[in-house]
Design a protein around this motif. Structure first.
Motif, PDB file in Angstrom:
ATOM      1  N   ARG A  50       0.825  -1.212   0.000  1.00  0.00           N
ATOM      2  CA  ARG A  50       0.000   0.000   0.000  1.00  0.00           C
ATOM      3  C   ARG A  50       0.862   1.267   0.000  1.00  0.00           C
ATOM      4  N   ILE A  51       1.989   1.237   0.696  1.00  0.00           N
ATOM      5  CA  ILE A  51       2.916   2.372   0.667  1.00  0.00           C
ATOM      6  C   ILE A  51       3.455   2.556  -0.747  1.00  0.00           C
ATOM      7  N   ASN A  52       3.797   1.471  -1.407  1.00  0.00           N
ATOM      8  CA  ASN A  52       4.287   1.567  -2.786  1.00  0.00           C
ATOM      9  C   ASN A  52       3.230   2.131  -3.727  1.00  0.00           C
ATOM     10  N   HIS A  53       1.973   1.814  -3.493  1.00  0.00           N
ATOM     11  CA  HIS A  53       0.899   2.373  -4.319  1.00  0.00           C
ATOM     12  C   HIS A  53       0.708   3.859  -4.031  1.00  0.00           C
ATOM     13  N   ALA A  54       0.896   4.250  -2.795  1.00  0.00           N
ATOM     14  CA  ALA A  54       0.688   5.647  -2.418  1.00  0.00           C
ATOM     15  C   ALA A  54       1.801   6.550  -2.921  1.00  0.00           C
ATOM     16  N   PHE A  55       3.016   6.050  -2.962  1.00  0.00           N
ATOM     17  CA  PHE A  55       4.169   6.854  -3.348  1.00  0.00           C
ATOM     18  C   PHE A  55       4.938   6.157  -4.470  1.00  0.00           C
ATOM     19  N   PRO A  56       4.376   6.116  -5.663  1.00  0.00           N
ATOM     20  CA  PRO A  56       5.042   5.399  -6.756  1.00  0.00           C
ATOM     21  C   PRO A  56       6.348   6.082  -7.152  1.00  0.00           C
ATOM     22  N   LYS A  57       7.292   5.280  -7.484  1.00  0.00           N
ATOM     23  CA  LYS A  57       8.591   5.769  -7.946  1.00  0.00           C
ATOM     24  C   LYS A  57       8.829   5.266  -9.363  1.00  0.00           C
ATOM     25  N   GLU A  58       9.469   6.098 -10.152  1.00  0.00           N
ATOM     26  CA  GLU A  58       9.827   5.681 -11.496  1.00  0.00           C
ATOM     27  C   GLU A  58      11.059   4.789 -11.409  1.00  0.00           C
ATOM     28  N   ALA A  59      10.986   3.647 -12.014  1.00  0.00           N
ATOM     29  CA  ALA A  59      12.101   2.698 -11.970  1.00  0.00           C
ATOM     30  C   ALA A  59      13.223   3.152 -12.892  1.00  0.00           C
ATOM     31  N   GLY A  60      14.436   2.801 -12.535  1.00  0.00           N
ATOM     32  CA  GLY A  60      15.557   3.019 -13.424  1.00  0.00           C
ATOM     33  C   GLY A  60      16.338   4.296 -13.216  1.00  0.00           C
ATOM     34  N   LYS A  61      16.154   4.999 -12.136  1.00  0.00           N
ATOM     35  CA  LYS A  61      16.860   6.262 -11.917  1.00  0.00           C
ATOM     36  C   LYS A  61      18.145   6.106 -11.102  1.00  0.00           C
ATOM     37  N   TYR A  62      18.375   4.940 -10.525  1.00  0.00           N
ATOM     38  CA  TYR A  62      19.576   4.734  -9.697  1.00  0.00           C
ATOM     39  C   TYR A  62      20.772   4.397 -10.571  1.00  0.00           C
ATOM     40  N   SER A  63      21.907   4.959 -10.227  1.00  0.00           N
ATOM     41  CA  SER A  63      23.150   4.551 -10.881  1.00  0.00           C
ATOM     42  C   SER A  63      24.175   4.267  -9.785  1.00  0.00           C
ATOM     43  N   VAL A  64      25.005   3.289 -10.023  1.00  0.00           N
ATOM     44  CA  VAL A  64      25.982   2.850  -9.028  1.00  0.00           C
ATOM     45  C   VAL A  64      26.866   4.017  -8.629  1.00  0.00           C
ATOM     46  N   GLY A  65      27.006   4.206  -7.315  1.00  0.00           N
ATOM     47  CA  GLY A  65      27.877   5.235  -6.788  1.00  0.00           C
ATOM     48  C   GLY A  65      27.264   6.616  -6.665  1.00  0.00           C
ATOM     49  N   GLN A  66      25.987   6.778  -7.003  1.00  0.00           N
ATOM     50  CA  GLN A  66      25.397   8.121  -6.972  1.00  0.00           C
ATOM     51  C   GLN A  66      25.308   8.715  -5.585  1.00  0.00           C
ATOM     52  N   PHE A  67      25.362   7.874  -4.532  1.00  0.00           N
ATOM     53  CA  PHE A  67      25.275   8.383  -3.168  1.00  0.00           C
ATOM     54  C   PHE A  67      26.644   8.396  -2.484  1.00  0.00           C
ATOM     55  N   GLY A  68      27.680   8.015  -3.171  1.00  0.00           N
ATOM     56  CA  GLY A  68      28.974   7.894  -2.511  1.00  0.00           C
ATOM     57  C   GLY A  68      29.933   8.908  -3.000  1.00  0.00           C
TER      58      GLY A  68
END
Length: 86
Positions: A68-86
């Motif tokens: 239900r949380i996933n339905h309430a706050f949908p995210k577009e898949a495919g936006k993550y790239s390795v190392g983007q937070f590091g």
């Protein structure tokens, strides 16, 4: 043997045990957010102890909450790239 491919037709198949069928019926009743019928409850109580039924209920309701949380706050898949937070 993993029988997930038949899960959507669990009522029509013959390879699930009575315990598995009781768990599926319990999970389905809880997921539909309707009153659990006496027959579904009685079937579950035949197969599960009080503690097991509580554990099963917590597992089902937790997964339902995540869905239900996933339905309430949908995210577009495919936006993550390795190392983007590091």
């Amino acid at each position: 043997m993993c029988l997930l491919y038949g899960l959507s037709a669990w009522r029509e198949t013959n390879y699930y045990t009575p315990r598995e069928r009781a768990a599926f019926a319990w999970a389905e009743a809880l997921t539909k957010c309707e009153d659990v019928s006496d027959s579904v409850y009685d079937e579950a109580k035949e197969e599960f102890s009080d503690e097991e039924l509580i554990d099963l209920t917590l597992a089902v309701t937790s997964i339902n909450t995540w869905n239900r949380i996933n339905h309430a706050f949908p995210k577009e898949a495919g936006k993550y790239s390795v190392g983007q937070f590091g």
